[in-house]
Design a protein around this motif. Sequence first.
Motif, PDB file in Angstrom:
ATOM      1  N   ARG A 104       0.806  -1.232  -0.018  1.00 12.05           N
ATOM      2  CA  ARG A 104       0.065  -0.051  -0.118  1.00 12.05           C
ATOM      3  C   ARG A 104       0.968   1.313   0.022  1.00 12.05           C
ATOM      4  O   ARG A 104       0.551   2.257  -0.827  1.00 12.05           O
ATOM      5  CB  ARG A 104      -0.860   0.072   1.205  1.00 12.05           C
ATOM      6  N   GLY A 105       1.917   1.110   0.782  1.00 10.08           N
ATOM      7  CA  GLY A 105       2.869   2.501   0.703  1.00 10.08           C
ATOM      8  C   GLY A 105       3.498   2.775  -0.513  1.00 10.08           C
ATOM      9  O   GLY A 105       3.611   3.882  -0.788  1.00 10.08           O
ATOM     10  N   ALA A 106       3.840   1.612  -1.283  1.00  8.83           N
ATOM     11  CA  ALA A 106       4.558   1.793  -2.539  1.00  8.83           C
ATOM     12  C   ALA A 106       3.248   2.416  -3.554  1.00  8.83           C
ATOM     13  O   ALA A 106       3.434   3.555  -4.081  1.00  8.83           O
ATOM     14  CB  ALA A 106       4.735   0.487  -3.293  1.00  8.83           C
ATOM     15  N   VAL A 107       2.149   1.996  -3.605  1.00 11.28           N
ATOM     16  CA  VAL A 107       1.246   2.516  -4.504  1.00 11.28           C
ATOM     17  C   VAL A 107       0.729   4.085  -3.979  1.00 11.28           C
ATOM     18  O   VAL A 107       0.678   4.820  -4.969  1.00 11.28           O
ATOM     19  CB  VAL A 107      -0.196   1.668  -4.390  1.00 11.28           C
ATOM     20  N   GLU A 108       0.754   4.093  -2.697  1.00 12.41           N
ATOM     21  CA  GLU A 108       0.260   5.687  -2.210  1.00 12.41           C
ATOM     22  C   GLU A 108       1.503   6.683  -2.559  1.00 12.41           C
ATOM     23  O   GLU A 108       1.094   7.739  -2.942  1.00 12.41           O
ATOM     24  CB  GLU A 108       0.040   5.562  -0.703  1.00 12.41           C
ATOM     25  N   ARG A 109       2.764   6.091  -2.722  1.00 14.99           N
ATOM     26  CA  ARG A 109       3.689   7.071  -3.257  1.00 14.99           C
ATOM     27  C   ARG A 109       3.799   7.222  -4.719  1.00 14.99           C
ATOM     28  O   ARG A 109       4.614   8.000  -5.213  1.00 14.99           O
ATOM     29  CB  ARG A 109       5.076   6.690  -2.651  1.00 14.99           C
ATOM     30  N   GLY A 110       3.086   6.531  -5.484  1.00 20.63           N
ATOM     31  CA  GLY A 110       3.142   6.540  -6.868  1.00 20.63           C
ATOM     32  C   GLY A 110       4.204   5.455  -7.331  1.00 20.63           C
ATOM     33  O   GLY A 110       4.670   5.656  -8.451  1.00 20.63           O
ATOM     34  N   LEU A 111       4.527   4.537  -6.735  1.00 25.82           N
ATOM     35  CA  LEU A 111       5.800   3.636  -7.017  1.00 25.82           C
ATOM     36  C   LEU A 111       4.781   2.064  -7.393  1.00 25.82           C
ATOM     37  O   LEU A 111       3.972   1.849  -6.660  1.00 25.82           O
ATOM     38  CB  LEU A 111       6.561   3.149  -5.887  1.00 25.82           C
ATOM     39  N   THR A 112       5.232   1.710  -8.641  1.00 27.58           N
ATOM     40  CA  THR A 112       4.604   0.596  -8.893  1.00 27.58           C
ATOM     41  C   THR A 112       5.439  -0.785  -8.149  1.00 27.58           C
ATOM     42  O   THR A 112       6.710  -0.791  -8.258  1.00 27.58           O
ATOM     43  CB  THR A 112       4.610   0.183 -10.507  1.00 27.58           C
ATOM     44  N   PRO A 113       4.619  -1.373  -7.334  1.00 31.22           N
ATOM     45  CA  PRO A 113       5.516  -2.449  -6.714  1.00 31.22           C
ATOM     46  C   PRO A 113       5.670  -3.826  -7.393  1.00 31.22           C
ATOM     47  O   PRO A 113       4.599  -4.256  -8.267  1.00 31.22           O
ATOM     48  CB  PRO A 113       4.372  -2.868  -5.424  1.00 31.22           C
ATOM     49  N   LEU A 114       6.775  -4.252  -7.730  1.00 34.08           N
ATOM     50  CA  LEU A 114       6.966  -5.385  -8.206  1.00 34.08           C
ATOM     51  C   LEU A 114       7.756  -6.601  -7.053  1.00 34.08           C
ATOM     52  O   LEU A 114       8.644  -6.225  -6.620  1.00 34.08           O
ATOM     53  CB  LEU A 114       8.199  -5.429  -9.271  1.00 34.08           C
ATOM     54  N   VAL A 115       6.925  -7.451  -6.810  1.00 34.26           N
ATOM     55  CA  VAL A 115       7.071  -8.329  -5.635  1.00 34.26           C
ATOM     56  C   VAL A 115       7.593  -9.553  -5.809  1.00 34.26           C
ATOM     57  O   VAL A 115       7.072 -10.328  -6.777  1.00 34.26           O
ATOM     58  CB  VAL A 115       5.781  -8.302  -4.820  1.00 34.26           C
ATOM     59  N   THR A 116       8.757 -10.051  -5.200  1.00 32.07           N
ATOM     60  CA  THR A 116       9.236 -11.167  -5.229  1.00 32.07           C
ATOM     61  C   THR A 116       8.759 -12.227  -4.113  1.00 32.07           C
ATOM     62  O   THR A 116       9.096 -11.760  -3.078  1.00 32.07           O
ATOM     63  CB  THR A 116      10.832 -11.008  -5.410  1.00 32.07           C
ATOM     64  N   LEU A 117       8.544 -13.264  -4.453  1.00 31.15           N
ATOM     65  CA  LEU A 117       8.010 -14.281  -3.493  1.00 31.15           C
ATOM     66  C   LEU A 117       9.261 -15.095  -2.874  1.00 31.15           C
ATOM     67  O   LEU A 117       9.232 -14.960  -1.589  1.00 31.15           O
ATOM     68  CB  LEU A 117       6.875 -15.284  -4.064  1.00 31.15           C
ATOM     69  N   HIS A 118      10.166 -15.278  -3.503  1.00 32.66           N
ATOM     70  CA  HIS A 118      11.436 -16.132  -2.998  1.00 32.66           C
ATOM     71  C   HIS A 118      12.549 -15.525  -3.677  1.00 32.66           C
ATOM     72  O   HIS A 118      12.860 -15.604  -4.794  1.00 32.66           O
ATOM     73  CB  HIS A 118      10.924 -17.384  -3.427  1.00 32.66           C
TER      74      HIS A 118
END
Length: 428
Positions: A104-118
């Motif tokens: 949420r913090g990324a999105v609220e700042r205008g950053l697209t999150p790319l999330v690595t699971l492992h």
Amino acid sequence: MTDASGPRFPLPEGFLMGASTSAHQVEGNNVSSDLWALENEPGSVIPERSGDAADSFHRWPEDMDLLRGLGFDTYRFGIEWARIEPEQGHVSRAAVAHYRAMVRGAVERGLTPLVTLHHFTSPRWFSARGGWLAEDAVELFAAYARTAVEVLGDDVRYVATINEPNMLALIHAIRRRTAEQGRPSPAEDGNTGGVAFDPTAVEPDPDVTATLIRAHRAAYRVLKEADPGYQVGWTVANQVYQAEPGAEEVAAAYARPREDVFLQAAREDDWIGVQAYTRHRIGAHGPLPVPEGAETTLTGWEFYPEALGEAVRHTRQVVGDGVPVIVTENGIATSDDERRVAYTERALASLVAQMRAGADVRGYLHWSALDNYEWGSYRPTFGLIAVDPATFARTPKPSARRLGSLARDRHLPCDGVDRPQHTPVAAR
Ligand code: BGC
């Protein structure tokens, strides 16, 4: 430092520009992970332990503020299985909430999150029961991916299942071999940060390779069933095996089990992550050393920025044109930030050349956002942002401002850009 006045390539609409980290390397105190256990066991073969790392577990809002302020639009970060499921079957609601807040913090700042699971590390309990060689490893990873959906919610588009599965499979091969020989195992290290590790020296463990591919496919299905909008892929270490004249077959035989099989497994994915740092020259009898007199970096790798373009070309050849590329890692370990600027500009120019040749590249994420724990040592500094190990104070380097300004202006340097002259220097 080079100025930005050379030829410039306008970025396609939606092209992601950002930087990457992984959980274990920046968070600190990843105490339920297998690597933490290895780092802290008496007589550990790992020279330096991760400890507090960059304390990003607490300081992630500052990291994201900095990245956004510098001009970046994307942040690739990891979530840690060992925190989310510290004991088998026990999901930490607090850890899920923590990572959800990051998304949420990324999105609220205008950053697209790319999330690595492992990203290299697994929970201690997972490794203790055989890791990727355990019979139910795929199901356990798929269950974790199901839990991760709670973190991703509707806010994440890009998900990477497993980082550098080809390195993981090599690490297992080394562990198996050293265990058989009765020597201690090296760290779970994709590279040469703290523990010498040569990706050309061993072949990946074929059982682990097969399991990782099945785990990736299972996680892909879990994520797409949860939300078909997720764009799922994995990120492969591209070693850029370069054949000396006459050694084409030998080089191809090197690339096949160490890289191509993992790229082929991405043919049904939504994107493929390219990670490139340097090249590996292959002669008729196998790997060759770094050319005499060549500049090397703090990891001992040859300064060879064009590896990025070559990695994209190879990836495209193997995966095919239907799967877009995201550069999820590219960077240099150096204490001389001017060399980082020079490296990055040449790497980007080689990337643009591939885009002009028709490669469908959707983003460039630099490794790394922060100076961090390089798998056994803090000495190789890859960061755009320096981190004080005692106070954790963050200081953006000139390279961060330079790359951030390219992101803000939506341009990349391309061929013909002024290349700073330099004399080769050994091991900075
Ligand atoms: C890994 C990172 C690592 C980087 C530089 C990649 O192999 O994904 O975790 O820090 O290379 O060595």
